[in-house]
Design a protein around this motif. Structure first.
Motif, PDB file in Angstrom:
ATOM      1  N   UNK A 115      -8.727  -2.955  -6.326  1.00 46.85           N
ATOM      2  CA  UNK A 115      -7.984  -2.724  -7.569  1.00 46.85           C
ATOM      3  C   UNK A 115      -8.694  -3.490  -8.672  1.00 46.85           C
ATOM      4  N   UNK A 116      -8.900  -2.836  -9.814  1.00 50.69           N
ATOM      5  CA  UNK A 116      -9.506  -3.542 -10.942  1.00 50.69           C
ATOM      6  C   UNK A 116      -8.788  -3.153 -12.233  1.00 50.69           C
ATOM      7  N   UNK A 117      -8.773  -4.090 -13.172  1.00 54.37           N
ATOM      8  CA  UNK A 117      -8.322  -3.800 -14.518  1.00 54.37           C
ATOM      9  C   UNK A 117      -9.547  -3.321 -15.286  1.00 54.37           C
ATOM     10  N   UNK A 118      -9.614  -2.036 -15.542  1.00 55.90           N
ATOM     11  CA  UNK A 118     -10.748  -1.413 -16.206  1.00 55.90           C
ATOM     12  C   UNK A 118     -10.580  -1.540 -17.714  1.00 55.90           C
ATOM     13  N   UNK A 119     -11.588  -2.135 -18.348  1.00 55.43           N
ATOM     14  CA  UNK A 119     -11.618  -2.236 -19.809  1.00 55.43           C
ATOM     15  C   UNK A 119     -11.992  -0.853 -20.345  1.00 55.43           C
ATOM     16  N   UNK A 120     -11.172  -0.315 -21.194  1.00 53.77           N
ATOM     17  CA  UNK A 120     -11.311   1.077 -21.613  1.00 53.77           C
ATOM     18  C   UNK A 120     -12.609   1.398 -22.342  1.00 53.77           C
ATOM     19  N   UNK A 121     -13.286   0.416 -22.847  1.00 50.01           N
ATOM     20  CA  UNK A 121     -14.535   0.683 -23.558  1.00 50.01           C
ATOM     21  C   UNK A 121     -15.747   0.705 -22.628  1.00 50.01           C
ATOM     22  N   UNK A 122     -15.550   0.420 -21.346  1.00 46.16           N
ATOM     23  CA  UNK A 122     -16.648   0.417 -20.371  1.00 46.16           C
ATOM     24  C   UNK A 122     -16.409   1.532 -19.368  1.00 46.16           C
TER      25      UNK A 122
END
Length: 134
Positions: A115-122
């Motif tokens: 599980x990861x918190x994906x930074x929307x700009x990457x």
């Protein structure tokens, strides 16, 4: 003749500029790709029942449908095959939430590696949701 569709619910859990995604495992469809937590709508369920069930089953969190921020419905036509069978079309329900009870964790380790918190700009290299929609 009427067309019949399978249905699935996708959970967009947002936290400021990030969303929670999981790395798929043990599936024929996009193993090792990142995707939103999701699941099929079972017979007798509606999309909200599925949202609550899948959040608990996959992430061990509790969701109240009153906390839905946004919702989207997509008709997904599948133009590819798995094991020589063309995939059926789906009606996909996307629900965005930012409020829930508990701490998200991998509750189904046979179906999820990470599980990861994906930074929307990457943009992750292996993100299955983009393959589905675009």
């Amino acid at each position: 003749m009427r067309e019949m569709f399978k249905s699935a619910v996708h959970i967009i859990i947002s936290n400021k500029d990030k969303i929670l995604i999981q790395k798929r495992k043990g599936t024929k469809l996009w193993p090792s790709y990142y995707a939103l937590p999701a699941g099929h709508i079972k017979e007798g369920e509606n999309q909200y029942d599925t949202l609550i069930r899948e959040a608990k089953e996959e992430l061990n969190i509790l969701i109240n449908p009153k906390d839905i921020i946004n919702s989207y419905i997509v008709l997904r036509r599948n133009y590819f095959e798995i094991d020589g069978k063309k995939l059926e079309p789906y009606i996909d329900f996307y629900f965005e939430i930012s409020k829930y009870q508990g701490v998200p964790l991998i509750a189904e380790p046979d179906k999820c590696d990470e599980l990861i918190w994906w930074i929307l700009t990457i943009y992750p290299v292996h993100l299955s949701i983009m393959k589905v929609i675009f």
